[in-house]
Design a protein around this motif. Structure first.
Motif, PDB file in Angstrom:
ATOM      1  N   ILE A 136      -0.857   4.982   9.284  1.00  0.00           N
ATOM      2  CA  ILE A 136      -2.060   4.375   8.707  1.00  0.00           C
ATOM      3  C   ILE A 136      -2.198   2.976   9.281  1.00  0.00           C
ATOM      4  CG2 ILE A 136      -3.201   3.594   6.586  1.00  0.00           C
ATOM      5  CD1 ILE A 136      -1.467   5.686   5.089  1.00  0.00           C
ATOM      6  N   VAL A 137      -3.386   2.680   9.801  1.00  0.00           N
ATOM      7  CA  VAL A 137      -3.695   1.335  10.292  1.00  0.00           C
ATOM      8  C   VAL A 137      -4.836   0.778   9.455  1.00  0.00           C
ATOM      9  CG1 VAL A 137      -4.453  -0.065  12.234  1.00  0.00           C
ATOM     10  CG2 VAL A 137      -2.982   1.923  12.640  1.00  0.00           C
ATOM     11  N   ASN A 138      -4.567  -0.293   8.722  1.00  0.00           N
ATOM     12  CA  ASN A 138      -5.583  -0.979   7.930  1.00  0.00           C
ATOM     13  C   ASN A 138      -6.107  -2.167   8.731  1.00  0.00           C
ATOM     14  OD1 ASN A 138      -5.225   0.755   5.726  1.00  0.00           O
ATOM     15  ND2 ASN A 138      -3.584  -0.501   4.885  1.00  0.00           N
ATOM     16  N   SER A 163      -2.108  -7.381   1.513  1.00  0.00           N
ATOM     17  CA  SER A 163      -1.150  -7.132   0.438  1.00  0.00           C
ATOM     18  C   SER A 163      -1.024  -5.642   0.139  1.00  0.00           C
ATOM     19  CB  SER A 163      -1.574  -7.886  -0.821  1.00  0.00           C
ATOM     20  OG  SER A 163      -1.504  -9.284  -0.617  1.00  0.00           O
ATOM     21  N   MET A 164      -2.152  -4.939   0.172  1.00  0.00           N
ATOM     22  CA  MET A 164      -2.155  -3.503  -0.047  1.00  0.00           C
ATOM     23  C   MET A 164      -1.309  -2.787   1.006  1.00  0.00           C
ATOM     24  SD  MET A 164      -5.503  -0.976  -0.096  1.00  0.00           S
ATOM     25  CE  MET A 164      -6.490  -2.284  -0.820  1.00  0.00           C
ATOM     26  N   THR A 165      -1.399  -3.250   2.237  1.00  0.00           N
ATOM     27  CA  THR A 165      -0.641  -2.652   3.328  1.00  0.00           C
ATOM     28  C   THR A 165       0.857  -2.717   3.042  1.00  0.00           C
ATOM     29  OG1 THR A 165      -2.341  -3.179   4.961  1.00  0.00           O
ATOM     30  CG2 THR A 165      -0.094  -2.849   5.790  1.00  0.00           C
ATOM     31  N   ARG A 166       1.324  -3.853   2.563  1.00  0.00           N
ATOM     32  CA  ARG A 166       2.752  -4.017   2.287  1.00  0.00           C
ATOM     33  C   ARG A 166       3.217  -3.079   1.184  1.00  0.00           C
ATOM     34  NH1 ARG A 166       1.712 -10.446   2.867  1.00  0.00           N
ATOM     35  NH2 ARG A 166       2.182 -10.610   5.096  1.00  0.00           N
ATOM     36  N   SER A 167       2.418  -2.960   0.140  1.00  0.00           N
ATOM     37  CA  SER A 167       2.773  -2.062  -0.952  1.00  0.00           C
ATOM     38  C   SER A 167       2.707  -0.609  -0.510  1.00  0.00           C
ATOM     39  CB  SER A 167       1.847  -2.308  -2.143  1.00  0.00           C
ATOM     40  OG  SER A 167       2.242  -1.545  -3.256  1.00  0.00           O
ATOM     41  N   MET A 168       1.671  -0.266   0.266  1.00  0.00           N
ATOM     42  CA  MET A 168       1.553   1.091   0.789  1.00  0.00           C
ATOM     43  C   MET A 168       2.745   1.444   1.672  1.00  0.00           C
ATOM     44  SD  MET A 168      -2.430   1.556   1.878  1.00  0.00           S
ATOM     45  CE  MET A 168      -3.732   1.787   0.673  1.00  0.00           C
ATOM     46  N   ALA A 169       3.202   0.485   2.474  1.00  0.00           N
ATOM     47  CA  ALA A 169       4.347   0.750   3.353  1.00  0.00           C
ATOM     48  C   ALA A 169       5.571   1.158   2.539  1.00  0.00           C
ATOM     49  CB  ALA A 169       4.652  -0.485   4.209  1.00  0.00           C
ATOM     50  N   LEU A 231       6.700   2.824  14.168  1.00  0.00           N
ATOM     51  CA  LEU A 231       7.289   2.870  12.823  1.00  0.00           C
ATOM     52  C   LEU A 231       8.085   1.609  12.455  1.00  0.00           C
ATOM     53  CD1 LEU A 231       7.619   4.479  10.235  1.00  0.00           C
ATOM     54  CD2 LEU A 231       9.622   5.589  11.252  1.00  0.00           C
ATOM     55  N   PRO A 232       8.836   0.986  13.390  1.00  0.00           N
ATOM     56  CA  PRO A 232       9.567  -0.222  13.005  1.00  0.00           C
ATOM     57  C   PRO A 232       8.667  -1.380  12.541  1.00  0.00           C
ATOM     58  CG  PRO A 232      10.481   0.682  15.019  1.00  0.00           C
ATOM     59  CD  PRO A 232       9.216   1.428  14.743  1.00  0.00           C
ATOM     60  N   LEU A 233       7.374  -1.278  12.795  1.00  0.00           N
ATOM     61  CA  LEU A 233       6.437  -2.337  12.407  1.00  0.00           C
ATOM     62  C   LEU A 233       5.827  -2.110  11.031  1.00  0.00           C
ATOM     63  CD1 LEU A 233       4.608  -2.761  15.832  1.00  0.00           C
ATOM     64  CD2 LEU A 233       6.186  -4.391  14.788  1.00  0.00           C
ATOM     65  N   THR A 234       6.250  -1.059  10.338  1.00  0.00           N
ATOM     66  CA  THR A 234       5.595  -0.748   9.076  1.00  0.00           C
ATOM     67  C   THR A 234       5.655  -1.917   8.099  1.00  0.00           C
ATOM     68  OG1 THR A 234       5.313   0.970   7.389  1.00  0.00           O
ATOM     69  CG2 THR A 234       7.579   0.281   7.856  1.00  0.00           C
ATOM     70  N   GLY A 235       4.540  -2.132   7.413  1.00  0.00           N
ATOM     71  CA  GLY A 235       4.432  -3.216   6.441  1.00  0.00           C
ATOM     72  C   GLY A 235       4.027  -4.552   7.033  1.00  0.00           C
ATOM     73  N   GLN A 236       3.921  -4.632   8.349  1.00  0.00           N
ATOM     74  CA  GLN A 236       3.629  -5.902   8.992  1.00  0.00           C
ATOM     75  C   GLN A 236       2.120  -6.129   9.133  1.00  0.00           C
ATOM     76  OE1 GLN A 236       6.124  -8.030   9.625  1.00  0.00           O
ATOM     77  NE2 GLN A 236       7.465  -6.435   8.797  1.00  0.00           N
ATOM     78  N   VAL A 237       1.726  -7.398   9.145  1.00  0.00           N
ATOM     79  CA  VAL A 237       0.370  -7.771   9.518  1.00  0.00           C
ATOM     80  C   VAL A 237       0.455  -8.423  10.888  1.00  0.00           C
ATOM     81  CG1 VAL A 237       0.576  -9.925   8.174  1.00  0.00           C
ATOM     82  CG2 VAL A 237      -1.665  -9.147   8.956  1.00  0.00           C
ATOM     83  N   ILE A 238      -0.324  -7.923  11.816  1.00  0.00           N
ATOM     84  CA  ILE A 238      -0.241  -8.342  13.214  1.00  0.00           C
ATOM     85  C   ILE A 238      -1.564  -8.969  13.611  1.00  0.00           C
ATOM     86  CG2 ILE A 238       0.155  -7.563  15.585  1.00  0.00           C
ATOM     87  CD1 ILE A 238       1.670  -5.143  14.218  1.00  0.00           C
TER      88      ILE A 238
END
Length: 247
Positions: A136-138, A163-169, A231-238
């Motif tokens: 999933i890419v937000n 913030s939603m991205t981090r919780s979703m991760a 996958l190692p980037l999950t939860g990150q904002v880039i």
């Protein structure tokens, strides 16, 4: 890179969403496009189909929960599986416009309905269709990283997406599903024609790599984020804004 993968892109009728879809198709994905702009969405789907990309357009209104649920039911009935979701659809309002005390309440609520609630509901609708290894890419915004004035509703909504991205991760992680947020800056395309010229100049002069930025500068990053390698980037904002911000 995306051969054999079914990818959903929202807000895909024009602008950045359309170019993300084109890039994913170039990398081998089968595409499902969603947008409230039906005529333009069908035109984009036809263009991709003519280029040999298996593409389907489904109209959807991110501000309407039933429209989103219907979108999900359609995909469940026809494709059954979604390997990648790009939550790109959003509305941007009052760029360089109203001060916080002058923002219309209904405008504020509409931005939150589409940008925040719509992202959550779209992810919820497609969650049962996501297998292990899905991505999933937000699409957030670098405005949430530096806080420009006179843009409070949009900035707040994109901060919520981060913030939603981090919780979703955290929630999707046990299923082997990665979730990331990309935070681009203002780009040059027809969807940003309304942005005041001074805001465009501010970005072009303050980037670490000066100059304008275009959708084609970041679309392959989105495609990469849909692959197993991300996958190692999950939860990150880039931040993908050529160094306007550093996150």
């Amino acid at each position: 890179m995306l051969n054999g993968k079914t990818v959903v892109v929202t807000g895909a009728a024009r602008g950045l969403g359309r170019d993300i879809a084109i890039a994913c198709g170039r990398h081998g994905a089968t595409l499902i496009l969603g947008d409230i702009l039906e005529k333009q969405g069908l035109e984009t789907a036809a263009r991709l189909t003519a280029d040999g990309v298996a593409t389907r357009f489904i109209p959807v209104d991110l501000g309407d929960p039933e429209s989103i649920a219907s979108f999900g039911r359609d995909i469940a009935a026809n494709e059954g599986t979604v390997h990648g979701l790009v939550n790109n659809a959003a509305i941007a309002t009052n760029v360089g416009g109203a001060k916080l005390e002058d923002i219309d309440i209904e405008l504020w609520d509409r931005v939150m309905r589409v940008n925040v609630r719509g992202t959550w509901l779209m992810t919820r609708a497609l969650s049962p269709l996501l297998p292990e290894g899905a991505r999933i890419v937000n699409m957030a915004s670098d405005t949430a990283l530096w806080g420009p004035p006179r843009l409070l509703a949009y900035v707040t909504s994109k901060g919520a997406v981060i913030s939603m991205t981090r919780s979703m991760a955290r929630e999707f992680g046990p299923r082997g599903i990665g979730v990331v947020a990309l935070a681009p800056g203002i780009m040059k395309n027809e969807a940003t024609d309304y942005v005041p010229a001074e805001r465009h100049r501010e970005y072009e002069t303050r980037r670490a790599v000066p100059g304008p930025q275009f959708p084609e500068d970041i679309v392959d990053i989105v495609a990469f984020m849909l692959t197993p390698h991300a996958l190692p980037l999950t939860g990150q904002v880039i931040a993908t804004d050529a160094g306007f911000t550093f996150n």
